[in-house]
Write a protein that holds these residues in place. Structure first.
Motif, PDB file in Angstrom:
ATOM      1  N   GLY A 230      22.882  -1.954   4.364  1.00  0.00           N
ATOM      2  CA  GLY A 230      22.118  -2.648   3.334  1.00  0.00           C
ATOM      3  C   GLY A 230      20.865  -1.945   2.867  1.00  0.00           C
ATOM      4  N   LEU A 231      20.624  -0.724   3.313  1.00  0.00           N
ATOM      5  CA  LEU A 231      19.454   0.023   2.861  1.00  0.00           C
ATOM      6  C   LEU A 231      19.524   0.284   1.355  1.00  0.00           C
ATOM      7  CD1 LEU A 231      16.908   1.858   3.593  1.00  0.00           C
ATOM      8  CD2 LEU A 231      18.541   3.741   3.577  1.00  0.00           C
ATOM      9  N   ASN A 232      18.389   0.229   0.686  1.00  0.00           N
ATOM     10  CA  ASN A 232      18.277   0.579  -0.722  1.00  0.00           C
ATOM     11  C   ASN A 232      17.589   1.942  -0.801  1.00  0.00           C
ATOM     12  OD1 ASN A 232      17.519   0.877  -3.464  1.00  0.00           O
ATOM     13  ND2 ASN A 232      17.387  -1.337  -3.736  1.00  0.00           N
ATOM     14  N   LEU A 233      18.324   2.971  -1.199  1.00  0.00           N
ATOM     15  CA  LEU A 233      17.778   4.324  -1.355  1.00  0.00           C
ATOM     16  C   LEU A 233      17.509   4.599  -2.825  1.00  0.00           C
ATOM     17  CD1 LEU A 233      17.146   7.282  -0.488  1.00  0.00           C
ATOM     18  CD2 LEU A 233      19.620   7.731  -0.670  1.00  0.00           C
ATOM     19  N   GLN A 234      16.324   5.081  -3.120  1.00  0.00           N
ATOM     20  CA  GLN A 234      15.942   5.415  -4.495  1.00  0.00           C
ATOM     21  C   GLN A 234      15.423   6.854  -4.526  1.00  0.00           C
ATOM     22  OE1 GLN A 234      16.167   3.425  -7.302  1.00  0.00           O
ATOM     23  NE2 GLN A 234      17.185   1.820  -6.097  1.00  0.00           N
ATOM     24  N   THR A 235      16.263   7.783  -4.986  1.00  0.00           N
ATOM     25  CA  THR A 235      15.824   9.169  -5.125  1.00  0.00           C
ATOM     26  C   THR A 235      15.101   9.347  -6.455  1.00  0.00           C
ATOM     27  OG1 THR A 235      17.915   9.849  -6.127  1.00  0.00           O
ATOM     28  CG2 THR A 235      17.745   9.996  -3.720  1.00  0.00           C
ATOM     29  N   TRP A 236      14.481  10.495  -6.626  1.00  0.00           N
ATOM     30  CA  TRP A 236      13.746  10.834  -7.845  1.00  0.00           C
ATOM     31  C   TRP A 236      12.777   9.709  -8.235  1.00  0.00           C
ATOM     32  CZ3 TRP A 236      13.492  15.688  -9.260  1.00  0.00           C
ATOM     33  CH2 TRP A 236      14.537  16.548  -8.876  1.00  0.00           C
ATOM     34  N   THR A 237      12.036   9.264  -7.236  1.00  0.00           N
ATOM     35  CA  THR A 237      11.075   8.177  -7.434  1.00  0.00           C
ATOM     36  C   THR A 237       9.771   8.522  -6.704  1.00  0.00           C
ATOM     37  OG1 THR A 237      12.937   6.609  -7.480  1.00  0.00           O
ATOM     38  CG2 THR A 237      10.723   5.673  -7.265  1.00  0.00           C
ATOM     39  N   PRO A 238       8.938   9.372  -7.288  1.00  0.00           N
ATOM     40  CA  PRO A 238       7.685   9.752  -6.619  1.00  0.00           C
ATOM     41  C   PRO A 238       6.729   8.566  -6.490  1.00  0.00           C
ATOM     42  CG  PRO A 238       8.210  11.260  -8.436  1.00  0.00           C
ATOM     43  CD  PRO A 238       9.126  10.086  -8.567  1.00  0.00           C
ATOM     44  N   VAL A 239       6.159   8.426  -5.310  1.00  0.00           N
ATOM     45  CA  VAL A 239       5.125   7.425  -5.093  1.00  0.00           C
ATOM     46  C   VAL A 239       3.791   8.009  -5.545  1.00  0.00           C
ATOM     47  CG1 VAL A 239       3.868   6.089  -3.360  1.00  0.00           C
ATOM     48  CG2 VAL A 239       6.359   6.322  -3.205  1.00  0.00           C
ATOM     49  N   THR A 240       3.076   7.270  -6.379  1.00  0.00           N
ATOM     50  CA  THR A 240       1.789   7.741  -6.883  1.00  0.00           C
ATOM     51  C   THR A 240       0.617   7.225  -6.061  1.00  0.00           C
ATOM     52  OG1 THR A 240       1.744   5.911  -8.450  1.00  0.00           O
ATOM     53  CG2 THR A 240       2.634   8.007  -9.232  1.00  0.00           C
ATOM     54  N   SER A 241       0.765   6.042  -5.492  1.00  0.00           N
ATOM     55  CA  SER A 241      -0.307   5.484  -4.666  1.00  0.00           C
ATOM     56  C   SER A 241       0.218   4.271  -3.914  1.00  0.00           C
ATOM     57  CB  SER A 241      -1.509   5.079  -5.527  1.00  0.00           C
ATOM     58  OG  SER A 241      -1.158   4.034  -6.419  1.00  0.00           O
ATOM     59  N   VAL A 242      -0.521   3.900  -2.874  1.00  0.00           N
ATOM     60  CA  VAL A 242      -0.274   2.662  -2.144  1.00  0.00           C
ATOM     61  C   VAL A 242      -1.588   1.906  -2.130  1.00  0.00           C
ATOM     62  CG1 VAL A 242       0.408   1.604   0.040  1.00  0.00           C
ATOM     63  CG2 VAL A 242       1.512   3.732  -0.724  1.00  0.00           C
ATOM     64  N   THR A 243      -1.605   0.732  -2.750  1.00  0.00           N
ATOM     65  CA  THR A 243      -2.839  -0.025  -2.924  1.00  0.00           C
ATOM     66  C   THR A 243      -2.669  -1.460  -2.451  1.00  0.00           C
ATOM     67  OG1 THR A 243      -2.176  -0.538  -5.201  1.00  0.00           O
ATOM     68  CG2 THR A 243      -3.600   1.372  -4.889  1.00  0.00           C
ATOM     69  N   ALA A 244      -3.784  -2.095  -2.120  1.00  0.00           N
ATOM     70  CA  ALA A 244      -3.733  -3.502  -1.724  1.00  0.00           C
ATOM     71  C   ALA A 244      -3.233  -4.339  -2.892  1.00  0.00           C
ATOM     72  CB  ALA A 244      -5.113  -3.967  -1.289  1.00  0.00           C
ATOM     73  N   SER A 245      -2.281  -5.226  -2.602  1.00  0.00           N
ATOM     74  CA  SER A 245      -1.714  -6.056  -3.667  1.00  0.00           C
ATOM     75  C   SER A 245      -2.751  -7.055  -4.164  1.00  0.00           C
ATOM     76  CB  SER A 245      -0.486  -6.807  -3.153  1.00  0.00           C
ATOM     77  OG  SER A 245      -0.008  -7.709  -4.126  1.00  0.00           O
ATOM     78  N   PRO A 246      -3.019  -7.080  -5.460  1.00  0.00           N
ATOM     79  CA  PRO A 246      -3.997  -8.038  -5.990  1.00  0.00           C
ATOM     80  C   PRO A 246      -3.460  -9.463  -6.040  1.00  0.00           C
ATOM     81  CG  PRO A 246      -3.012  -6.814  -7.789  1.00  0.00           C
ATOM     82  CD  PRO A 246      -2.467  -6.215  -6.526  1.00  0.00           C
ATOM     83  N   ASN A 247      -2.146  -9.595  -5.946  1.00  0.00           N
ATOM     84  CA  ASN A 247      -1.521 -10.905  -6.101  1.00  0.00           C
ATOM     85  C   ASN A 247      -1.109 -11.537  -4.783  1.00  0.00           C
ATOM     86  OD1 ASN A 247      -1.649 -10.621  -8.966  1.00  0.00           O
ATOM     87  ND2 ASN A 247       0.188  -9.333  -8.876  1.00  0.00           N
ATOM     88  N   THR A 248      -0.878 -10.706  -3.764  1.00  0.00           N
ATOM     89  CA  THR A 248      -0.381 -11.230  -2.493  1.00  0.00           C
ATOM     90  C   THR A 248      -1.240 -10.689  -1.359  1.00  0.00           C
ATOM     91  OG1 THR A 248       1.844 -11.137  -3.449  1.00  0.00           O
ATOM     92  CG2 THR A 248       1.678 -11.581  -1.082  1.00  0.00           C
ATOM     93  N   PRO A 249      -2.157 -11.476  -0.828  1.00  0.00           N
ATOM     94  CA  PRO A 249      -3.003 -11.001   0.271  1.00  0.00           C
ATOM     95  C   PRO A 249      -2.165 -10.533   1.465  1.00  0.00           C
ATOM     96  CG  PRO A 249      -3.840 -13.070  -0.612  1.00  0.00           C
ATOM     97  CD  PRO A 249      -2.502 -12.845  -1.252  1.00  0.00           C
ATOM     98  N   GLY A 250      -2.602  -9.442   2.087  1.00  0.00           N
ATOM     99  CA  GLY A 250      -1.890  -8.921   3.242  1.00  0.00           C
ATOM    100  C   GLY A 250      -0.672  -8.101   2.886  1.00  0.00           C
ATOM    101  N   ARG A 251      -0.486  -7.827   1.603  1.00  0.00           N
ATOM    102  CA  ARG A 251       0.648  -7.019   1.165  1.00  0.00           C
ATOM    103  C   ARG A 251       0.137  -5.745   0.503  1.00  0.00           C
ATOM    104  NH1 ARG A 251       2.609 -10.348   3.966  1.00  0.00           N
ATOM    105  NH2 ARG A 251       4.476 -11.611   3.599  1.00  0.00           N
ATOM    106  N   TRP A 252       1.020  -4.763   0.436  1.00  0.00           N
ATOM    107  CA  TRP A 252       0.709  -3.491  -0.201  1.00  0.00           C
ATOM    108  C   TRP A 252       1.604  -3.285  -1.415  1.00  0.00           C
ATOM    109  CZ3 TRP A 252      -3.600  -1.394   1.499  1.00  0.00           C
ATOM    110  CH2 TRP A 252      -4.009  -1.654   2.811  1.00  0.00           C
ATOM    111  N   ASP A 253       1.022  -2.732  -2.460  1.00  0.00           N
ATOM    112  CA  ASP A 253       1.794  -2.332  -3.632  1.00  0.00           C
ATOM    113  C   ASP A 253       2.090  -0.843  -3.530  1.00  0.00           C
ATOM    114  OD1 ASP A 253       1.814  -4.838  -4.711  1.00  0.00           O
ATOM    115  OD2 ASP A 253       0.258  -4.449  -6.219  1.00  0.00           O
ATOM    116  N   VAL A 254       3.368  -0.508  -3.456  1.00  0.00           N
ATOM    117  CA  VAL A 254       3.787   0.893  -3.461  1.00  0.00           C
ATOM    118  C   VAL A 254       4.101   1.237  -4.913  1.00  0.00           C
ATOM    119  CG1 VAL A 254       5.399   2.579  -2.547  1.00  0.00           C
ATOM    120  CG2 VAL A 254       4.705   0.634  -1.130  1.00  0.00           C
ATOM    121  N   ASN A 255       3.240   2.014  -5.520  1.00  0.00           N
ATOM    122  CA  ASN A 255       3.297   2.276  -6.953  1.00  0.00           C
ATOM    123  C   ASN A 255       4.052   3.570  -7.248  1.00  0.00           C
ATOM    124  OD1 ASN A 255       1.427   0.015  -7.592  1.00  0.00           O
ATOM    125  ND2 ASN A 255      -0.036   1.289  -6.485  1.00  0.00           N
TER     126      ASN A 255
END
Length: 480
Positions: A230-255
């Motif tokens: 059940g893994l979801n693999l996404q190639t050719w998808t560079p991560v630009t940043s990882v930031t604190a989610s403004p909408n969900t406390p305690g979560r991270w946004d992988v941008n």
């Protein structure tokens, strides 16, 4: 062992701030990547778009990221959703660019590690490398992985009397401390050393069990199991940043350039590229390009006279040749390590920081010249055959090593960023670490203690360890 991002302007800040390295475009094709151009896994995307949320997001599809996913998915109570984000092709970072050597250091690193972490931890590190190698071999055999696995004697060959004496002193010191060496065969007779190694001028040889393999195919095998779970693999998808989610406390946004995934748990399996997303880690993990060379041996080293051992050749002029002769496969000889002219490559890279991340480089002539010098002048009989098309050095490629400021990988939670984890900084020696480090990281993610990982204490990422490294780290320690 790590993701391989393409050019992106990074504006995120990591722990304590810091400056990120830029990320260049383009990549050379390693021997391993050349051999799998028809594999649909190279550009696989499980879903057309990115999911908006996931239980765990892993950045990087090399050995670290893929094995971390495997461990999470095959243990009891696996997460419901895991996404792996890869900036380019599957396993196109260090795992897919090395020379295919899985060689556990069994004595030679003792002196170096003793200075860094003390004798007891140095001993644990060498034991850990043997356990890692054993797990790789056991997994490949149990799973019947088609990855050209070879198990046989690897040779450490000292090519000068001074190197022989220095290496013997380290061996003796490790043995005196209680290190296990009864599985190592040793000769200090130059005539015998030349006979065993087939290298003119060899002064001493140490021998023990190690392996070579096709690392991309091992990762692909593990990835197929993960996808079936059940893994979801996404190639050719560079991560630009990882930031604190403004909408969900305690979560991270992988941008990413394709969208954002919100998650409570992020794993950085990014090795040399870590500081591109965690800029503060530029103080702790530094990228640097290394070259590997493919050489087709002459008739005098083919068939019944093909090389039957892998090598670590300690060169009289400095540096080390790591040699994989692909004994159980096509017999092509692959050269890696830090040969005597890798220093010229480092000088070239230091002229422009962009080059440190650039794995599009091929055939850096001084490094190739050093390989040609060893084969032509040291291997007995190599030059007997006249030159012919299809023989000799064919090409070389670059890969990016994640140099660690204290020469050891960082395993654990990212300080001050709860829910963020890291498995990176393998200092050119990932194949002898990852098959124990990734499972250890998963134990921590699942709430286990460091003691339950079974890993040497010196590998744990702690604020104290980072503080000990300080603001002026030394990345010039030997790679292998």
């Amino acid at each position: 062992m790590g993701s391989s991002p393409s050019t992106v302007e990074v504006t995120s800040t990591g722990i304590g701030g810091g400056k990120a390295f830029p990320r260049p475009k383009g990549m050379s094709l390693s021997y391993w990547l050349q051999g799998v151009r028809a594999s649909p896994l190279l550009d696989h995307r499980t879903t057309e778009g990115l999911p908006q949320a996931a239980d765990i997001v892993i950045i990087g599809s090399g050995m670290s990221g893929t094995l971390t996913a495997y461990e999470l998915l095959t243990r009891p109570n696996p997460p419901k959703s895991i996404v792996i984000l890869e900036a380019r092709e599957l396993c196109s970072g260090a795992t897919g660019r090395n020379a295919g050597h899985c060689k556990p250091d069994q004595y030679r690193g003792f002196a170096k590690y003793e200075k860094i972490v003390g004798a007891e931890q140095a001993k644990k590190l060498l034991e850990h490398e043997f356990e890692t190698w054993s797990r790789v071999v056991d997994f490949v055999k149990k799973e019947k992985v088609d990855c050209d696995l070879w198990v046989g004697d690897t040779l450490d060959v000292a090519m000068s009397p001074e190197l022989a004496a220095k290496t013997a002193a380290v061996f003796d010191a490790y043995k005196a401390y209680g290190g296990k060496v009864d599985h190592i065969t040793y000769t200090s007779d130059p005539a015998e050393a030349e006979k065993i190694s087939r290298l003119k001028g060899a002064q001493a040889v140490w021998s023990w069990k190690a392996s070579t393999l096709y690392p991309w195919k091992l990762v692909a095998h593990i990835m197929k199991i993960c996808l079936a779970q059940g893994l979801n693999l996404q190639t050719w998808t560079p991560v630009t940043s990882v930031t604190a989610s403004p909408n969900t406390p305690g979560r991270w946004d992988v941008n990413t350039e394709r969208g954002t995934i919100t998650t409570p748990t992020v794993v950085f399996a990014t090795n040399a590229y870590t500081s591109a997303i965690l800029p503060a880690f530029a103080k702790f993990i530094q990228p640097t390009a290394h070259m590997c060379n493919k050489v087709v041996p002459p008739r005098t080293f083919a068939g019944g006279r093909a090389l039957q051992n892998s090598y670590g050749v300690l060169a009289a002029s400095g540096g080390l040749y790591s040699i994989n002769p692909r004994c159980s496969a096509d017999g092509v000889v692959l050269f890696g390590g830090s040969n005597p002219n890798q220093g010229q490559l480092k000088a070239y890279l230091d002229e422009d920081p962009m080059r440190l991340f650039d794995d599009s480089l091929g055939n850096f002539q001084p490094v190739t010249d050093a390989v040609n010098d060893l084969t032509s002048n040291a291997f007995e009989g190599w030059g007997e055959d006249p030159p012919a098309p299809g023989l000799g050095p064919e090409y070389s490629w670059s890969g990016i090593i994640g140099l660690s400021a204290d020469s050891l990988p960082f395993i654990g939670t990212v300080p001050d960023r709860p829910g963020q984890w890291i498995c990176a900084g393998f200092h050119g020696h990932g194949m002898a670490h990852i098959f124990t480090c990734a499972p250890g990281l998963v134990t921590l993610i699942e709430g286990g203690t460091w003691a339950e990982t079974g890993l040497p204490e010196c590998l744990e990422l702690t604020p104290e360890r980072l503080a000990n490294i300080g603001d002026e780290p030394n990345f010039n320690k030997p790679v292998i």
